[in-house]
Design an enzyme around this catalytic site. Structure first.
Site, PDB file in Angstrom:
ATOM      1  N   HIS A  96       0.833  -1.201   0.000  1.00 13.59           N
ATOM      2  CA  HIS A  96       0.000   0.000   0.000  1.00 13.59           C
ATOM      3  C   HIS A  96       0.867   1.251   0.000  1.00 13.59           C
ATOM      4  O   HIS A  96       2.095   1.198   0.148  1.00 13.59           O
ATOM      5  CB  HIS A  96      -1.000   0.004   1.176  1.00 13.59           C
ATOM      6  CG  HIS A  96      -0.415   0.342   2.515  1.00 13.59           C
ATOM      7  ND1 HIS A  96      -1.168   0.692   3.611  1.00 13.59           N
ATOM      8  CD2 HIS A  96       0.869   0.382   2.946  1.00 13.59           C
ATOM      9  CE1 HIS A  96      -0.388   0.928   4.638  1.00 13.59           C
ATOM     10  NE2 HIS A  96       0.849   0.753   4.290  1.00 13.59           N
ATOM     11  N   CYS A 107       5.350   5.318   5.060  1.00 15.72           N
ATOM     12  CA  CYS A 107       4.154   4.747   4.420  1.00 15.72           C
ATOM     13  C   CYS A 107       3.697   5.581   3.221  1.00 15.72           C
ATOM     14  O   CYS A 107       2.765   5.203   2.520  1.00 15.72           O
ATOM     15  CB  CYS A 107       3.020   4.585   5.434  1.00 15.72           C
ATOM     16  SG  CYS A 107       3.185   3.068   6.405  1.00 15.72           S
ATOM     17  N   HIS A 145       4.962  -0.137  -0.455  1.00 18.01           N
ATOM     18  CA  HIS A 145       5.724  -1.019   0.433  1.00 18.01           C
ATOM     19  C   HIS A 145       4.726  -2.041   0.966  1.00 18.01           C
ATOM     20  O   HIS A 145       3.516  -1.818   0.910  1.00 18.01           O
ATOM     21  CB  HIS A 145       6.363  -0.237   1.585  1.00 18.01           C
ATOM     22  CG  HIS A 145       5.336   0.401   2.462  1.00 18.01           C
ATOM     23  ND1 HIS A 145       4.726   1.588   2.142  1.00 18.01           N
ATOM     24  CD2 HIS A 145       4.770  -0.011   3.615  1.00 18.01           C
ATOM     25  CE1 HIS A 145       3.834   1.882   3.069  1.00 18.01           C
ATOM     26  NE2 HIS A 145       3.829   0.933   3.973  1.00 18.01           N
ATOM     27  N   HIS A 193       3.138  -5.036   3.782  1.00 17.85           N
ATOM     28  CA  HIS A 193       2.937  -5.460   5.165  1.00 17.85           C
ATOM     29  C   HIS A 193       2.454  -6.903   5.176  1.00 17.85           C
ATOM     30  O   HIS A 193       1.774  -7.343   4.245  1.00 17.85           O
ATOM     31  CB  HIS A 193       1.867  -4.615   5.869  1.00 17.85           C
ATOM     32  CG  HIS A 193       2.296  -3.213   6.145  1.00 17.85           C
ATOM     33  ND1 HIS A 193       3.116  -2.869   7.189  1.00 17.85           N
ATOM     34  CD2 HIS A 193       2.002  -2.056   5.506  1.00 17.85           C
ATOM     35  CE1 HIS A 193       3.308  -1.569   7.199  1.00 17.85           C
ATOM     36  NE2 HIS A 193       2.649  -1.030   6.179  1.00 17.85           N
ATOM     37  N   ASP A 205      -4.827 -10.677  -0.816  1.00 17.05           N
ATOM     38  CA  ASP A 205      -3.513 -11.297  -0.656  1.00 17.05           C
ATOM     39  C   ASP A 205      -2.657 -11.128  -1.912  1.00 17.05           C
ATOM     40  O   ASP A 205      -3.116 -11.393  -3.025  1.00 17.05           O
ATOM     41  CB  ASP A 205      -3.677 -12.791  -0.331  1.00 17.05           C
ATOM     42  CG  ASP A 205      -2.364 -13.437   0.086  1.00 17.05           C
ATOM     43  OD1 ASP A 205      -1.555 -12.767   0.758  1.00 17.05           O
ATOM     44  OD2 ASP A 205      -2.163 -14.611  -0.261  1.00 17.05           O
ATOM     45  N   HIS A 206      -1.411 -10.686  -1.706  1.00 21.27           N
ATOM     46  CA  HIS A 206      -0.463 -10.421  -2.785  1.00 21.27           C
ATOM     47  C   HIS A 206      -0.979  -9.384  -3.772  1.00 21.27           C
ATOM     48  O   HIS A 206      -0.678  -9.426  -4.969  1.00 21.27           O
ATOM     49  CB  HIS A 206      -0.064 -11.723  -3.505  1.00 21.27           C
ATOM     50  CG  HIS A 206       0.862 -12.563  -2.692  1.00 21.27           C
ATOM     51  ND1 HIS A 206       0.449 -13.264  -1.577  1.00 21.27           N
ATOM     52  CD2 HIS A 206       2.190 -12.788  -2.791  1.00 21.27           C
ATOM     53  CE1 HIS A 206       1.490 -13.894  -1.062  1.00 21.27           C
ATOM     54  NE2 HIS A 206       2.556 -13.611  -1.758  1.00 21.27           N
ATOM     55  N   GLU A 237      -1.244  -4.654  11.541  1.00 17.59           N
ATOM     56  CA  GLU A 237      -0.384  -4.232  10.431  1.00 17.59           C
ATOM     57  C   GLU A 237       1.063  -4.627  10.722  1.00 17.59           C
ATOM     58  O   GLU A 237       1.830  -4.968   9.825  1.00 17.59           O
ATOM     59  CB  GLU A 237      -0.498  -2.727  10.210  1.00 17.59           C
ATOM     60  CG  GLU A 237       0.098  -2.271   8.901  1.00 17.59           C
ATOM     61  CD  GLU A 237      -0.269  -0.854   8.557  1.00 17.59           C
ATOM     62  OE1 GLU A 237      -1.162  -0.656   7.714  1.00 17.59           O
ATOM     63  OE2 GLU A 237       0.303   0.073   9.169  1.00 17.59           O
TER      64      GLU A 237
HETATM   65 NI    NI Z   1       2.501   0.973   5.582  1.00 17.50          NI
END
Ligand code: NI
Length: 136
Positions: A15, A34, A40, A42, A80-81, A125
């Protein structure tokens, strides 16, 4: 006799936190790492909590297989992914903070869950940063 049933799931997603009403400098100041323009990732941990009465015939509050299928179909298969900003329509105009992701997940599961149940979403997160949403 109300009992809470929990299902834990996991997904990896990328995100970028960003407010289009702000300039680049303010975005960087507020969102820090972020805000990285190239996104990047998580490793999100998700706990889905369903509260309800024990069914006298089955002894279950909810068949956990039904719950896990709902979570898989509504959340992990879609998130996911993925890049949340680019791949998940719910975040097209919504900043994908942990708070907003939890609300989106709650709404997606709520759609498929019998209204007799109370639903709470807890989203990690990181190991130490997590949020919770119960629909109000
Ligand atoms: Ni982040």
């Amino acid at each position: 006799m109300k009992v809470k049933v929990f299902r834990k799931e996991h997904f990896n997603a990328a995100h970028r936190l960003y407010n289009s009403n702000w300039d680049a400098e303010k975005n960087k100041t507020i969102f820090g790492k972020c805000n990285n323009p190239n996104y990047h990732g998580h490793n999100y941990d998700l706990t889905v909590e369903v509260e309800g009465e024990i069914d006298q015939e089955t002894g279950y509050v909810i068949d956990i297989k039904i719950l896990s299928d709902i979570v898989k179909e509504q959340v992990t298969d879609r998130f996911d992914h993925k890049n949340l900003n680019l791949d998940v329509p719910e975040f097209k105009d919504l900043n994908p903070t942990a708070e907003n992701i939890a609300v989106v997940i709650w709404n997606l599961i709520r759609e498929k869950l019998d209204s007799k149940f109370t639903l709470t979403i807890r989203l990690y997160e990181t190991e130490r940063n997590f949020v919770e949403y119960s629909g109000y």
